[in-house]
Write a protein that holds these residues in place. Structure first.
Motif, PDB file in Angstrom:
ATOM      1  N   GLY A 232      45.338  34.954  38.936  1.00  0.00           N
ATOM      2  CA  GLY A 232      44.774  36.222  38.513  1.00  0.00           C
ATOM      3  C   GLY A 232      43.266  36.305  38.570  1.00  0.00           C
ATOM      4  O   GLY A 232      42.675  37.282  38.095  1.00  0.00           O
ATOM      5  N   THR A 233      42.620  35.299  39.164  1.00  0.00           N
ATOM      6  CA  THR A 233      41.159  35.309  39.274  1.00  0.00           C
ATOM      7  C   THR A 233      40.745  35.780  40.669  1.00  0.00           C
ATOM      8  O   THR A 233      41.576  36.195  41.476  1.00  0.00           O
ATOM      9  N   ASP A 234      39.453  35.656  40.956  1.00  0.00           N
ATOM     10  CA  ASP A 234      38.938  36.108  42.255  1.00  0.00           C
ATOM     11  C   ASP A 234      38.967  35.019  43.314  1.00  0.00           C
ATOM     12  O   ASP A 234      38.360  35.175  44.378  1.00  0.00           O
ATOM     13  N   VAL A 235      39.679  33.894  43.080  1.00  0.00           N
ATOM     14  CA  VAL A 235      39.731  32.805  44.062  1.00  0.00           C
ATOM     15  C   VAL A 235      40.505  33.273  45.285  1.00  0.00           C
ATOM     16  O   VAL A 235      41.671  33.648  45.207  1.00  0.00           O
ATOM     17  N   ARG A 236      39.859  33.214  46.435  1.00  0.00           N
ATOM     18  CA  ARG A 236      40.454  33.714  47.668  1.00  0.00           C
ATOM     19  C   ARG A 236      41.109  32.614  48.487  1.00  0.00           C
ATOM     20  O   ARG A 236      42.024  32.876  49.271  1.00  0.00           O
ATOM     21  N   ALA A 237      40.637  31.371  48.319  1.00  0.00           N
ATOM     22  CA  ALA A 237      41.235  30.246  49.053  1.00  0.00           C
ATOM     23  C   ALA A 237      40.724  28.948  48.449  1.00  0.00           C
ATOM     24  O   ALA A 237      39.665  28.909  47.797  1.00  0.00           O
ATOM     25  N   ILE A 238      41.505  27.881  48.663  1.00  0.00           N
ATOM     26  CA  ILE A 238      41.128  26.522  48.272  1.00  0.00           C
ATOM     27  C   ILE A 238      41.031  25.706  49.548  1.00  0.00           C
ATOM     28  O   ILE A 238      42.006  25.625  50.316  1.00  0.00           O
ATOM     29  N   LEU A 239      39.862  25.114  49.795  1.00  0.00           N
ATOM     30  CA  LEU A 239      39.623  24.345  51.022  1.00  0.00           C
ATOM     31  C   LEU A 239      39.670  22.861  50.685  1.00  0.00           C
ATOM     32  O   LEU A 239      39.007  22.414  49.735  1.00  0.00           O
ATOM     33  N   CYS A 240      40.436  22.102  51.469  1.00  0.00           N
ATOM     34  CA  CYS A 240      40.670  20.683  51.191  1.00  0.00           C
ATOM     35  C   CYS A 240      40.634  19.867  52.479  1.00  0.00           C
ATOM     36  O   CYS A 240      40.561  20.412  53.577  1.00  0.00           O
ATOM     37  N   GLY A 241      40.744  18.556  52.309  1.00  0.00           N
ATOM     38  CA  GLY A 241      40.867  17.628  53.430  1.00  0.00           C
ATOM     39  C   GLY A 241      41.935  16.598  53.121  1.00  0.00           C
ATOM     40  O   GLY A 241      43.037  16.923  52.737  1.00  0.00           O
ATOM     41  N   HIS A 242      41.591  15.317  53.295  1.00  0.00           N
ATOM     42  CA  HIS A 242      42.358  14.168  52.831  1.00  0.00           C
ATOM     43  C   HIS A 242      43.578  13.819  53.678  1.00  0.00           C
ATOM     44  O   HIS A 242      43.854  12.636  53.896  1.00  0.00           O
TER      45      HIS A 242
ATOM     46  N   ASP B 278      36.461  14.557  55.925  1.00  0.00           N
ATOM     47  CA  ASP B 278      36.850  13.194  56.317  1.00  0.00           C
ATOM     48  C   ASP B 278      36.060  12.689  57.513  1.00  0.00           C
ATOM     49  O   ASP B 278      36.619  12.315  58.544  1.00  0.00           O
ATOM     50  N   THR B 279      34.746  12.650  57.343  1.00  0.00           N
ATOM     51  CA  THR B 279      33.890  12.111  58.404  1.00  0.00           C
ATOM     52  C   THR B 279      34.004  10.594  58.509  1.00  0.00           C
ATOM     53  O   THR B 279      33.835  10.034  59.582  1.00  0.00           O
TER      54      THR B 279
ATOM     55  N   ASN C 116      49.963  31.827  44.607  1.00  0.00           N
ATOM     56  CA  ASN C 116      49.676  32.847  45.637  1.00  0.00           C
ATOM     57  C   ASN C 116      48.289  32.706  46.243  1.00  0.00           C
ATOM     58  O   ASN C 116      47.782  33.629  46.869  1.00  0.00           O
ATOM     59  N   ILE C 117      47.657  31.540  46.088  1.00  0.00           N
ATOM     60  CA  ILE C 117      46.322  31.311  46.644  1.00  0.00           C
ATOM     61  C   ILE C 117      46.434  30.424  47.880  1.00  0.00           C
ATOM     62  O   ILE C 117      47.033  29.336  47.815  1.00  0.00           O
ATOM     63  N   PRO C 118      45.882  30.840  49.029  1.00  0.00           N
ATOM     64  CA  PRO C 118      45.948  30.005  50.226  1.00  0.00           C
ATOM     65  C   PRO C 118      45.266  28.654  50.022  1.00  0.00           C
ATOM     66  O   PRO C 118      44.173  28.580  49.437  1.00  0.00           O
ATOM     67  N   VAL C 119      45.908  27.604  50.489  1.00  0.00           N
ATOM     68  CA  VAL C 119      45.329  26.263  50.523  1.00  0.00           C
ATOM     69  C   VAL C 119      45.166  25.901  51.991  1.00  0.00           C
ATOM     70  O   VAL C 119      46.154  25.827  52.735  1.00  0.00           O
ATOM     71  N   LEU C 120      43.915  25.689  52.415  1.00  0.00           N
ATOM     72  CA  LEU C 120      43.596  25.484  53.823  1.00  0.00           C
ATOM     73  C   LEU C 120      43.061  24.068  53.999  1.00  0.00           C
ATOM     74  O   LEU C 120      42.019  23.712  53.445  1.00  0.00           O
ATOM     75  N   MET C 121      43.780  23.252  54.763  1.00  0.00           N
ATOM     76  CA  MET C 121      43.446  21.837  54.930  1.00  0.00           C
ATOM     77  C   MET C 121      42.886  21.606  56.329  1.00  0.00           C
ATOM     78  O   MET C 121      43.604  21.783  57.327  1.00  0.00           O
ATOM     79  N   ALA C 122      41.623  21.233  56.397  1.00  0.00           N
ATOM     80  CA  ALA C 122      40.960  21.055  57.689  1.00  0.00           C
ATOM     81  C   ALA C 122      41.434  19.779  58.369  1.00  0.00           C
ATOM     82  O   ALA C 122      41.765  18.792  57.706  1.00  0.00           O
ATOM     83  N   PRO C 123      41.431  19.787  59.705  1.00  0.00           N
ATOM     84  CA  PRO C 123      41.614  18.511  60.406  1.00  0.00           C
ATOM     85  C   PRO C 123      40.419  17.613  60.123  1.00  0.00           C
ATOM     86  O   PRO C 123      39.350  18.088  59.715  1.00  0.00           O
ATOM     87  N   ALA C 124      40.588  16.332  60.322  1.00  0.00           N
ATOM     88  CA  ALA C 124      39.501  15.395  60.054  1.00  0.00           C
ATOM     89  C   ALA C 124      38.506  15.354  61.207  1.00  0.00           C
ATOM     90  O   ALA C 124      38.879  15.476  62.375  1.00  0.00           O
ATOM     91  N   VAL C 125      37.246  15.151  60.847  1.00  0.00           N
ATOM     92  CA  VAL C 125      36.206  14.943  61.849  1.00  0.00           C
ATOM     93  C   VAL C 125      36.389  13.588  62.521  1.00  0.00           C
ATOM     94  O   VAL C 125      36.218  13.444  63.733  1.00  0.00           O
TER      95      VAL C 125
ATOM     96  N   THR D  24      34.429  18.568  52.761  1.00  0.00           N
ATOM     97  CA  THR D  24      35.321  18.301  51.639  1.00  0.00           C
ATOM     98  C   THR D  24      35.725  16.827  51.530  1.00  0.00           C
ATOM     99  O   THR D  24      36.897  16.484  51.492  1.00  0.00           O
ATOM    100  N   GLY D  25      34.726  15.961  51.467  1.00  0.00           N
ATOM    101  CA  GLY D  25      34.953  14.599  51.027  1.00  0.00           C
ATOM    102  C   GLY D  25      35.273  13.562  52.085  1.00  0.00           C
ATOM    103  O   GLY D  25      35.453  13.858  53.256  1.00  0.00           O
ATOM    104  N   ASP D  26      35.354  12.308  51.595  1.00  0.00           N
ATOM    105  CA  ASP D  26      35.432  11.113  52.434  1.00  0.00           C
ATOM    106  C   ASP D  26      34.297  11.131  53.447  1.00  0.00           C
ATOM    107  O   ASP D  26      34.496  10.983  54.663  1.00  0.00           O
ATOM    108  N   ILE D  27      33.104  11.294  52.930  1.00  0.00           N
ATOM    109  CA  ILE D  27      31.910  11.232  53.769  1.00  0.00           C
ATOM    110  C   ILE D  27      31.772   9.823  54.327  1.00  0.00           C
ATOM    111  O   ILE D  27      31.539   9.637  55.519  1.00  0.00           O
ATOM    112  N   ALA D  28      31.938   8.835  53.462  1.00  0.00           N
ATOM    113  CA  ALA D  28      31.877   7.435  53.873  1.00  0.00           C
ATOM    114  C   ALA D  28      33.274   6.908  54.155  1.00  0.00           C
ATOM    115  O   ALA D  28      34.286   7.500  53.761  1.00  0.00           O
ATOM    116  N   ASP D  29      33.331   5.784  54.828  1.00  0.00           N
ATOM    117  CA  ASP D  29      34.576   5.047  54.975  1.00  0.00           C
ATOM    118  C   ASP D  29      34.549   3.844  54.050  1.00  0.00           C
ATOM    119  O   ASP D  29      33.628   3.025  54.109  1.00  0.00           O
ATOM    120  N   ARG D  30      35.512   3.781  53.140  1.00  0.00           N
ATOM    121  CA  ARG D  30      35.687   2.639  52.235  1.00  0.00           C
ATOM    122  C   ARG D  30      34.420   2.323  51.442  1.00  0.00           C
ATOM    123  O   ARG D  30      34.050   1.152  51.264  1.00  0.00           O
TER     124      ARG D  30
END
Length: 276
Positions: free
Chosen positions: A186-196, A11-12, A207-216, A49-55
């Motif tokens: 049951g796959t090898d996915v270790r984490a899901i990284l998101c923003g928004h 979310d830049t 059972n898969i961690p979902v990690l949501m970053a703070p916005a830039v 992870t997305g929203d590179i642009a604004d609007r």
């Protein structure tokens, strides 16, 4: 083996040249500050992870050039997916120049970083709050995950496949997250990284961690969810992946104005507590 370090930006909200986000935030300066701060952690990859642009602002060629310069300077891939502020096709071939392959759409990419597979998924939703993965993307992902990677896989999504912690952002995540869960179980996915959501948070998809970053660009005040915390500083997250452990913590580039090592240690403790 030394753990891999993944710097997670989101979310830049980059504006056209000379314009300030919400009249007061220099989102280009925030992004450059975070990229400089991330150098402190010697990243093996940087993901956006997305929203590179604004609007839908037509800044993507300039953003790609900036990320490619950092990629060359740091010697690590910069991996980018679009968000709901990025028009369809705006994250094109000028991004993700170290990709191994692409999927049904240009922004669906596969990268390999020292045995770790990083899969970018385009949840679309331009000008919509909610995102979606269509059947073509789900089938592509399923075929990829049929063969495990040496250090497992990371998934990149803009829209979290979990509900927001704030009621004012309820219903703005990924549509039908259980369709994704059925494929990743049951796959090898270790984490899901998101923003928004413009807040640092952790959750789980089954059972898969979902990690949501703070916005830039800016983050939201959890005590007053409609208020922007512009003064909180440009945020990002650090993910450290070992053979048997996943460590995650949030940070702010403003912390480098004090003592970088102390700041890193403090946020690491905070991230550990948040993840538990």
């Amino acid at each position: 083996m030394k753990p891999l370090t993944i710097i997670h930006l989101s979310d830049t909200h980059l504006c056209p040249e000379g314009q300030l986000l919400h009249g007061s935030i220099d989102s280009w300066q925030h992004t450059r500050q975070v990229l400089r701060a991330s150098e402190h952690f010697s990243p093996d990859a940087i993901v956006v992870t997305g929203d590179i642009a604004d609007r839908g602002a037509p800044i993507h060629p300039m953003a790609a050039a900036m990320f490619n310069d950092i990629q060359e300077e740091f010697g690590c891939p910069v991996i980018t997916i679009p968000g709901n502020h990025d028009p369809a096709g705006s994250v094109g071939p000028e991004f993700n120049t170290q990709r191994l392959s692409i999927g049904p759409y240009q922004a669906n990419t596969v990268h390999e970083v020292l045995g770790l597979r990083i899969i970018g998924l385009d949840s679309g939703g331009f000008q919509l709050a909610q995102g979606e993965l269509d059947q073509a993307q789900l089938s592509w992902l399923q075929s990829l995950l049929a063969v495990p990677a040496p250090l497992g896989s990371l998934l990149l999504l803009h829209h979290p496949p979990v509900e927001a912690t704030s009621k004012v952002r309820a219903g703005r995540g990924l549509k039908d997250p259980m369709a994704l869960a059925a494929i990743t179980a049951g796959t090898d996915v270790r984490a899901i990284l998101c923003g928004h959501y413009h807040q640092a948070a952790t959750s789980q998809l089954i059972n898969i961690p979902v990690l949501m970053a703070p916005a830039v660009s800016y983050n939201m005040n959890p005590f007053a969810p409609h208020e922007i915390l512009a003064e909180s500083g440009p945020g990002f997250a650090v993910l450290q992946l070992g053979n048997d452990a996943v460590n995650w913590f949030a940070a702010s580039s403003d912390q480098r104005t004090t003592k970088p090592q102390d700041a890193a240690q403090r946020t690491s403790v905070e991230g550990h507590l948040a993840a538990n």
